[in-house]
Motif scaffolding. Structure first.
Motif, PDB file in Angstrom:
ATOM      1  N   THR A 112       0.827  -1.208   0.000  1.00 37.31           N
ATOM      2  CA  THR A 112       0.000   0.000   0.000  1.00 37.31           C
ATOM      3  C   THR A 112       0.864   1.262   0.000  1.00 37.31           C
ATOM      4  O   THR A 112       0.587   2.226  -0.723  1.00 37.31           O
ATOM      5  CB  THR A 112      -0.927   0.006   1.221  1.00 37.31           C
ATOM      6  OG1 THR A 112      -1.734  -1.175   1.210  1.00 37.31           O
ATOM      7  CG2 THR A 112      -1.825   1.227   1.220  1.00 37.31           C
ATOM      8  N   GLY A 113       1.928   1.249   0.805  1.00 31.99           N
ATOM      9  CA  GLY A 113       2.825   2.400   0.819  1.00 31.99           C
ATOM     10  C   GLY A 113       3.476   2.639  -0.527  1.00 31.99           C
ATOM     11  O   GLY A 113       3.589   3.792  -0.981  1.00 31.99           O
ATOM     12  N   ARG A 119       3.446   1.674  10.896  1.00 35.93           N
ATOM     13  CA  ARG A 119       3.271   3.006  10.312  1.00 35.93           C
ATOM     14  C   ARG A 119       4.599   3.644   9.909  1.00 35.93           C
ATOM     15  O   ARG A 119       4.641   4.444   8.973  1.00 35.93           O
ATOM     16  CB  ARG A 119       2.549   3.926  11.303  1.00 35.93           C
ATOM     17  CG  ARG A 119       1.087   3.592  11.479  1.00 35.93           C
ATOM     18  CD  ARG A 119       0.414   4.593  12.412  1.00 35.93           C
ATOM     19  NE  ARG A 119      -1.018   4.359  12.504  1.00 35.93           N
ATOM     20  CZ  ARG A 119      -1.920   4.925  11.719  1.00 35.93           C
ATOM     21  NH1 ARG A 119      -1.519   5.759  10.761  1.00 35.93           N
ATOM     22  NH2 ARG A 119      -3.201   4.678  11.851  1.00 35.93           N
ATOM     23  N   GLY A 120       5.650   3.308  10.619  1.00 37.33           N
ATOM     24  CA  GLY A 120       6.944   3.910  10.331  1.00 37.33           C
ATOM     25  C   GLY A 120       7.785   3.090   9.375  1.00 37.33           C
ATOM     26  O   GLY A 120       7.989   3.462   8.217  1.00 37.33           O
ATOM     27  N   HIS A 121       8.258   1.953   9.827  1.00 36.19           N
ATOM     28  CA  HIS A 121       9.204   1.163   9.044  1.00 36.19           C
ATOM     29  C   HIS A 121       8.570   0.524   7.817  1.00 36.19           C
ATOM     30  O   HIS A 121       9.075   0.660   6.697  1.00 36.19           O
ATOM     31  CB  HIS A 121       9.838   0.090   9.928  1.00 36.19           C
ATOM     32  CG  HIS A 121      10.697   0.640  11.024  1.00 36.19           C
ATOM     33  ND1 HIS A 121      10.169   1.095  12.205  1.00 36.19           N
ATOM     34  CD2 HIS A 121      12.042   0.821  11.119  1.00 36.19           C
ATOM     35  CE1 HIS A 121      11.154   1.527  12.987  1.00 36.19           C
ATOM     36  NE2 HIS A 121      12.295   1.375  12.352  1.00 36.19           N
ATOM     37  N   SER A 165       9.055   2.220   4.266  1.00 37.46           N
ATOM     38  CA  SER A 165       9.862   1.448   3.314  1.00 37.46           C
ATOM     39  C   SER A 165       9.101   1.233   2.011  1.00 37.46           C
ATOM     40  O   SER A 165       9.673   1.303   0.918  1.00 37.46           O
ATOM     41  CB  SER A 165      10.252   0.095   3.923  1.00 37.46           C
ATOM     42  OG  SER A 165      11.016   0.276   5.093  1.00 37.46           O
ATOM     43  N   GLY A 166       7.803   0.979   2.115  1.00 36.59           N
ATOM     44  CA  GLY A 166       6.993   0.824   0.911  1.00 36.59           C
ATOM     45  C   GLY A 166       6.939   2.106   0.100  1.00 36.59           C
ATOM     46  O   GLY A 166       7.059   2.077  -1.132  1.00 36.59           O
ATOM     47  N   SER A 204       8.539   5.010  -4.702  1.00 39.68           N
ATOM     48  CA  SER A 204       9.075   6.220  -5.318  1.00 39.68           C
ATOM     49  C   SER A 204      10.237   5.900  -6.246  1.00 39.68           C
ATOM     50  O   SER A 204      10.332   6.439  -7.357  1.00 39.68           O
ATOM     51  CB  SER A 204       9.521   7.200  -4.227  1.00 39.68           C
ATOM     52  OG  SER A 204       8.439   7.603  -3.420  1.00 39.68           O
ATOM     53  N   PHE A 205      11.133   5.027  -5.801  1.00 39.15           N
ATOM     54  CA  PHE A 205      12.288   4.662  -6.624  1.00 39.15           C
ATOM     55  C   PHE A 205      11.850   4.017  -7.942  1.00 39.15           C
ATOM     56  O   PHE A 205      12.369   4.342  -9.010  1.00 39.15           O
ATOM     57  CB  PHE A 205      13.207   3.706  -5.863  1.00 39.15           C
ATOM     58  CG  PHE A 205      14.007   4.378  -4.779  1.00 39.15           C
ATOM     59  CD1 PHE A 205      14.642   5.585  -5.002  1.00 39.15           C
ATOM     60  CD2 PHE A 205      14.118   3.794  -3.519  1.00 39.15           C
ATOM     61  CE1 PHE A 205      15.378   6.202  -4.001  1.00 39.15           C
ATOM     62  CE2 PHE A 205      14.850   4.400  -2.513  1.00 39.15           C
ATOM     63  CZ  PHE A 205      15.479   5.607  -2.747  1.00 39.15           C
ATOM     64  N   VAL A 206      10.895   3.097  -7.849  1.00 41.43           N
ATOM     65  CA  VAL A 206      10.482   2.353  -9.045  1.00 41.43           C
ATOM     66  C   VAL A 206       9.525   3.177  -9.903  1.00 41.43           C
ATOM     67  O   VAL A 206       9.607   3.153 -11.138  1.00 41.43           O
ATOM     68  CB  VAL A 206       9.832   1.019  -8.631  1.00 41.43           C
ATOM     69  CG1 VAL A 206       9.313   0.266  -9.848  1.00 41.43           C
ATOM     70  CG2 VAL A 206      10.839   0.154  -7.868  1.00 41.43           C
TER      71      VAL A 206
END
Length: 586
Positions: free
Chosen positions: A378-379, A496-498, A502-503, A508-510
């Motif tokens: 989801t992230g 919520r954080g890690h 990370s997602g 964003s990178f991909v």
């Protein structure tokens, strides 16, 4: 200082509400519009994705470290004030970053032309007809007709930069939408520094050397070029302007995020512990709405101010500097509120390895493992919406006010849906609510890929209340039910954080490279398919898992004391004894 400090809960909650409200306004001033500003600097989608991925990665892993150090050394208020003060200055570094191409055309705000800023079209040749608005075309010596190669971005290596006409009047450019939808754009009147001599400037598209976005829905800027040469050029950092813009943006954003990321977690931990001393943590749960209200007001307010103040603050260069000035002003208000923010004087001892233990809890429960994969996915997908949806809207003619209103609709829907949280969880269960949230998110993505007008994104934004709000309700309910005693907050912070951070970083990178090689529409359609496939897999696995054993407290209360305490086996079944042993082992 007295041994028993006085706890003013009403005052503490009032200050906390104000702090959350101001921080919400502060976040909304910049965060939704940041990628739009980077695009106006001339950065292509892959570089914007790398910048945003780095930002999410720092927030996910640096904030917990700072929160732990601040608590260990009792420097929470120092960190709050220092974070606000330093991030206020660091945000202004973004204003100083030069655009990748110095020839990008940005009209001065002289009050006579409605055109302010454009994304130039590479490879597009325009015929410029300049005539006086006061004298006939045959009599005025300044009347000219010429063909101009748009100089907004240099052509790819190996192709010439042709400008057959150079004149102060050249740098009045049509809008992207106008160049794409019509063959001529008439700006009347346009003054170019000559008093009492308005000019009519007609732009006629003569030749388009490079294609627009696949499907014809976006401008052919470096972020969206198709073709081998366009891709290679947009990814080439050998150009001095592009290289410096990217490196300065990366350094400024990383430095800014290192300073700003710890603020939210340190404030939340301090307030929770303050209320925990007086057993008032139930009132902590209602504070989230103040941050959303602040974001709702901030995103609408800053979008309205941009159109009014941007021209007065900067007459050349990319638009959007008002966002950073607004961020700094609101940070000053948050700095004043942070002086009175409630921070506990006495601190309870807690084990330092809670994050490691929370990770071990996730690894030991298949339901939490599936939930973790869902949050990461989801992230990753939500980050593509946060990064590039405004690009898609701008390509269809949306202004920043419409963009801000679209964000406000999603926030408003989440606030209005919250009273039905308990009903939805009872009727649909946690798994059903996760499925509903993922389905709504997939529907939004599919809708985004078929936008047709500047306003078309608005109707679907109300679904964000379910795709974002309801999904996190299900995650929170699962964490509360499956976590061991006093591990709920650590487990929630892990998700919520890690996991989510990370997602977002991975997405964003991909996502930027997918936009470069395909298009935004293809990216959103692929994300929609990925979500539906994961939802089908998730539901099929959930059906095969053993049913959860739920504690019936009415049965426990009706049991005789001898049934639960006389034998070692009965003691092992006693939920209170198990909880006390868990606490003692910690």
């Amino acid at each position: 200082m007295s041994a028993n400090p006085r706890w003013d809960i009403s005052r503490a909650l009032g200050v906390a509400k104000l702090f959350h409200l101001v921080c919400g306004v502060r976040e909304a001033c910049v965060t939704p519009f940041l990628t739009l500003y980077l695009r106006q600097l001339g950065l292509a989608a892959p570089w914007v994705g790398i910048l945003m991925g780095t930002k999410h990665l720092i927030a996910a892993f640096w904030a917990p470290v700072c929160a732990f150090l601040a608590k260990s050394y009792r420097k929470r208020r120092v960190l709050l004030i220092g974070s606000l003060l330093s991030s206020m200055g660091a945000s202004l570094l973004m204003v100083l970053i030069p655009a990748a191409d110095k020839n990008r055309m940005h009209l001065p705000c002289n009050g006579s032309s409605g055109v302010t800023s454009t994304d130039a079209l590479p490879g597009v040749t325009l015929r410029v007809n300049i005539t006086s608005a006061q004298e006939p075309a045959s009599r005025h010596p300044a009347n000219r007709t010429a063909e101009v190669e748009m100089p907004g971005f240099r052509n790819p290596p190996g192709e010439s930069d042709r400008e057959t006409f150079r004149d102060p009047h050249d740098y009045v450019a049509p809008s992207v939408e106008g160049a794409r939808t019509t063959s001529q754009v008439l700006l009347h009147p346009v003054t170019s520094g000559l008093k009492d001599h308005p000019w009519e400037v007609t732009f006629e598209v003569v030749k388009t050397a490079l294609p627009l976005l696949p499907g014809g829905k976006g401008p052919g800027n470096p972020a969206n070029l198709s073709g081998t040469k366009g891709k290679a050029w947009a990814l080439d950092l050998s150009l001095d302007g592009l290289r410096w813009t990217f490196m300065l943006s990366l350094g400024s954003m990383a430095f800014w995020e290192l300073l700003a990321a710890p603020l939210e977690q340190v404030a939340d931990d301090s307030l929770y512990e303050y209320l925990d001393f007086v057993d008032a943590t139930d009132r902590y749960r209602s504070l989230w709405v103040w941050r959303l209200l602040g974001m709702l007001a901030g995103v609408c307010g800053i979008a309205a101010l941009v159109g009014q103040l941007d021209c007065f603050l900067m007459n050349s260069g990319p638009r959007g500097v008002v966002h950073f000035y607004g961020y700094s002003v609101v940070s000053t208000l948050a700095l004043l509120v942070s002086i009175a923010f409630p921070i506990p004087i006495c601190q309870r001892w807690e084990p330092s390895y809670k994050s490691v233990k929370a990770l071990s809890i996730v690894g030991g429960d298949l339901r939490l493992i599936l939930l973790a994969f869902t949050v990461v996915l989801t992230g990753a997908i939500v980050s593509t919406v946060q990064n590039f949806l405004f690009w898609h809207m701008k390509d269809h003619g949306s202004g920043e006010l419409v963009m801000g209103f679209s964000v406000a609709l999603s926030l408003l829907g989440e606030i209005l849906l919250h009273p039905f949280k308990t009903t939805l969880l009872r009727k649909l269960s946690r798994t059903g609510l996760v499925g509903l949230g993922l389905t709504c998110l997939a529907g939004q993505l599919l809708y985004y890929s078929f936008l047709w007008s500047w306003w078309s994104v608005l109707p679907v934004q109300i679904l964000s209340a379910i795709s974002n709000g309801a999904l996190w309700w299900a995650v929170g309910a699962s964490v509360e039910d499956l976590a061991t005693p006093r591990m709920e907050r650590a487990l929630s912070a892990l998700f919520r954080g890690h996991f989510y951070g990370s997602g977002c970083s991975l997405g964003s990178f991909v996502g930027g490279f997918v936009v470069m090689h395909f298009s935004l529409a293809v990216l959103y359609q692929a994300c929609c398919v990925a979500l539906l496939l994961w939802l089908a897999l998730l539901l099929s696995i959930q059906q095969r898992l053993p049913q959860e054993r739920k504690i019936k407290y009415s049965k426990l209360l009706s049991m005789e004391v001898s049934d639960t305490s006389d034998s070692e086996q009965g003691t092992e079944r006693d939920w209170l004894v198990k909880a006390m042993r868990e606490e003692h082992s910690d």
